[in-house]
Design a protein around this motif. Sequence first.
Motif, PDB file in Angstrom:
ATOM      1  N   LYS A 283     125.529  35.179  59.300  1.00 50.56           N
ATOM      2  CA  LYS A 283     125.371  35.725  60.561  1.00 50.56           C
ATOM      3  C   LYS A 283     126.661  36.207  61.224  1.00 50.56           C
ATOM      4  O   LYS A 283     126.610  37.108  61.946  1.00 50.56           O
ATOM      5  CB  LYS A 283     124.768  34.844  61.458  1.00 50.56           C
ATOM      6  N   ARG A 284     127.894  35.716  60.687  1.00 44.80           N
ATOM      7  CA  ARG A 284     129.258  36.250  61.191  1.00 44.80           C
ATOM      8  C   ARG A 284     129.724  37.580  60.759  1.00 44.80           C
ATOM      9  O   ARG A 284     130.752  38.182  60.966  1.00 44.80           O
ATOM     10  CB  ARG A 284     129.980  35.098  61.181  1.00 44.80           C
ATOM     11  N   THR A 285     128.845  37.929  59.590  1.00 45.07           N
ATOM     12  CA  THR A 285     129.186  39.276  59.006  1.00 45.07           C
ATOM     13  C   THR A 285     128.021  40.288  59.341  1.00 45.07           C
ATOM     14  O   THR A 285     126.994  40.132  59.257  1.00 45.07           O
ATOM     15  CB  THR A 285     129.484  39.513  57.631  1.00 45.07           C
ATOM     16  N   PRO A 286     128.563  41.640  59.602  1.00 42.20           N
ATOM     17  CA  PRO A 286     127.595  42.630  59.892  1.00 42.20           C
ATOM     18  C   PRO A 286     126.729  42.948  58.620  1.00 42.20           C
ATOM     19  O   PRO A 286     125.626  43.738  58.891  1.00 42.20           O
ATOM     20  CB  PRO A 286     128.510  43.807  60.563  1.00 42.20           C
ATOM     21  N   LEU A 287     127.089  42.480  57.605  1.00 43.08           N
ATOM     22  CA  LEU A 287     125.866  42.846  56.352  1.00 43.08           C
ATOM     23  C   LEU A 287     124.745  42.120  56.819  1.00 43.08           C
ATOM     24  O   LEU A 287     123.720  42.443  56.020  1.00 43.08           O
ATOM     25  CB  LEU A 287     126.543  42.397  55.165  1.00 43.08           C
ATOM     26  N   SER A 288     124.657  41.078  57.510  1.00 42.61           N
ATOM     27  CA  SER A 288     123.569  40.265  57.795  1.00 42.61           C
ATOM     28  C   SER A 288     122.539  41.290  58.340  1.00 42.61           C
ATOM     29  O   SER A 288     121.236  40.908  58.546  1.00 42.61           O
ATOM     30  CB  SER A 288     123.753  39.030  58.617  1.00 42.61           C
TER      31      SER A 288
ATOM     32  N   GLN B 211     124.966  46.841  64.919  1.00 39.18           N
ATOM     33  CA  GLN B 211     125.738  45.470  65.653  1.00 39.18           C
ATOM     34  C   GLN B 211     124.623  44.699  65.648  1.00 39.18           C
ATOM     35  O   GLN B 211     123.531  44.841  65.807  1.00 39.18           O
ATOM     36  CB  GLN B 211     126.432  45.590  66.540  1.00 39.18           C
ATOM     37  N   ASP B 212     124.852  43.399  65.620  1.00 43.88           N
ATOM     38  CA  ASP B 212     124.080  42.332  66.289  1.00 43.88           C
ATOM     39  C   ASP B 212     124.172  42.207  67.538  1.00 43.88           C
ATOM     40  O   ASP B 212     124.996  41.950  68.239  1.00 43.88           O
ATOM     41  CB  ASP B 212     124.734  40.809  65.622  1.00 43.88           C
ATOM     42  N   PRO B 213     122.881  42.815  68.159  1.00 40.54           N
ATOM     43  CA  PRO B 213     123.039  42.940  69.722  1.00 40.54           C
ATOM     44  C   PRO B 213     123.052  41.603  70.072  1.00 40.54           C
ATOM     45  O   PRO B 213     123.609  41.549  71.429  1.00 40.54           O
ATOM     46  CB  PRO B 213     121.554  43.506  70.155  1.00 40.54           C
ATOM     47  N   GLU B 214     123.010  40.387  69.759  1.00 42.16           N
ATOM     48  CA  GLU B 214     123.081  39.275  70.406  1.00 42.16           C
ATOM     49  C   GLU B 214     124.676  38.616  70.261  1.00 42.16           C
ATOM     50  O   GLU B 214     125.174  37.786  70.941  1.00 42.16           O
ATOM     51  CB  GLU B 214     122.150  38.249  69.800  1.00 42.16           C
ATOM     52  N   ASN B 215     125.126  39.203  69.215  1.00 41.72           N
ATOM     53  CA  ASN B 215     126.641  38.906  68.874  1.00 41.72           C
ATOM     54  C   ASN B 215     127.485  40.241  68.354  1.00 41.72           C
ATOM     55  O   ASN B 215     127.980  39.934  67.467  1.00 41.72           O
ATOM     56  CB  ASN B 215     126.620  37.686  67.942  1.00 41.72           C
ATOM     57  N   PRO B 216     127.856  41.013  69.570  1.00 46.56           N
ATOM     58  CA  PRO B 216     128.216  42.143  69.089  1.00 46.56           C
ATOM     59  C   PRO B 216     129.764  42.045  68.883  1.00 46.56           C
ATOM     60  O   PRO B 216     130.584  42.776  68.275  1.00 46.56           O
ATOM     61  CB  PRO B 216     128.345  42.974  70.468  1.00 46.56           C
ATOM     62  N   GLU B 217     130.444  40.777  69.004  1.00 46.15           N
ATOM     63  CA  GLU B 217     131.812  40.438  68.803  1.00 46.15           C
ATOM     64  C   GLU B 217     132.033  40.116  67.452  1.00 46.15           C
ATOM     65  O   GLU B 217     133.134  39.942  66.827  1.00 46.15           O
ATOM     66  CB  GLU B 217     132.022  39.079  69.658  1.00 46.15           C
ATOM     67  N   TYR B 218     131.058  39.900  66.661  1.00 48.33           N
ATOM     68  CA  TYR B 218     131.167  39.966  65.167  1.00 48.33           C
ATOM     69  C   TYR B 218     131.497  41.005  64.432  1.00 48.33           C
ATOM     70  O   TYR B 218     131.704  40.900  63.113  1.00 48.33           O
ATOM     71  CB  TYR B 218     129.717  39.269  64.638  1.00 48.33           C
ATOM     72  N   GLY B 219     131.324  42.224  65.070  1.00 47.55           N
ATOM     73  CA  GLY B 219     131.752  43.366  64.337  1.00 47.55           C
ATOM     74  C   GLY B 219     130.516  44.476  64.275  1.00 47.55           C
ATOM     75  O   GLY B 219     129.638  44.050  64.833  1.00 47.55           O
TER      76      GLY B 219
ATOM     77  N   VAL C 292     130.404  50.796  55.552  1.00 42.90           N
ATOM     78  CA  VAL C 292     131.787  50.283  56.049  1.00 42.90           C
ATOM     79  C   VAL C 292     131.730  49.318  57.056  1.00 42.90           C
ATOM     80  O   VAL C 292     131.129  49.256  58.241  1.00 42.90           O
ATOM     81  CB  VAL C 292     132.719  51.350  56.762  1.00 42.90           C
ATOM     82  N   VAL C 293     132.104  48.140  56.773  1.00 43.20           N
ATOM     83  CA  VAL C 293     131.870  46.884  57.581  1.00 43.20           C
ATOM     84  C   VAL C 293     133.454  46.722  58.471  1.00 43.20           C
ATOM     85  O   VAL C 293     134.543  46.757  57.773  1.00 43.20           O
ATOM     86  CB  VAL C 293     131.890  45.453  56.785  1.00 43.20           C
TER      87      VAL C 293
END
Length: 202
Positions: free
Chosen positions: A104-109, A139-147, A164-165
């Motif tokens: 979940k810490r990578t935008p590929l998720s 982006q993950d709307p709940e964790n935008p800080e993950y990239g 592109v990640v």
Amino acid sequence: MMNRRQFAAAALLSVLAAPAIAQDNRIPLAEISAYLNRLTTGESTFTQYNENGSRSTGRLYVKRPGRMRFEYDPPNKGLVLAGGGTVLVRDEKSNQAPETYPLKRTPLSIILQRNVDLSRADMVVGYGQEDEFTVVRAQDPENPEYGFIDLKFSRDPVTLRQWVVTNELGDRTAVVLDDMTTGVSLSDNLFNTQIGRGGNRR
């Protein structure tokens, strides 16, 4: 004449080029979501461009939801596995134990979710067109800080061509896919992060 490092850096910049302003031929987000949700398995060769100017090739395997495998060609011979909610990175040139972190810490998720819904509030933060391609920044709307991840799609039929990640540190990695073969039979062992710690067992 550019050396290999300069060529890789130039290629990365090309992949990262900002989408053109034209937006009249964009693939609807609902179509892109439906395409990703139909993508249960896939296999493709790929070329990867890194922020430091290096370039690698290899083979990619995808088994949604939640599973992805990057096998790198020599001399790299590295391995990146996503499975069981974990990402494992193994460097064949290092004597260190494989690095692991939550998927979940990578935008590929975002594209490996069981149900991809790009209409979710604050998930898509960019949506444009580059030549004949539709480009979506998500982006993950709940964790935008993950990239975030920039996804490039062609149409007729809708096909993922590259991404592109940009991670939480701002480092970028571009992956350009060759024609992906979908609907292939893939063993779950390909994505087993426990097996991945010790070898490329199929």
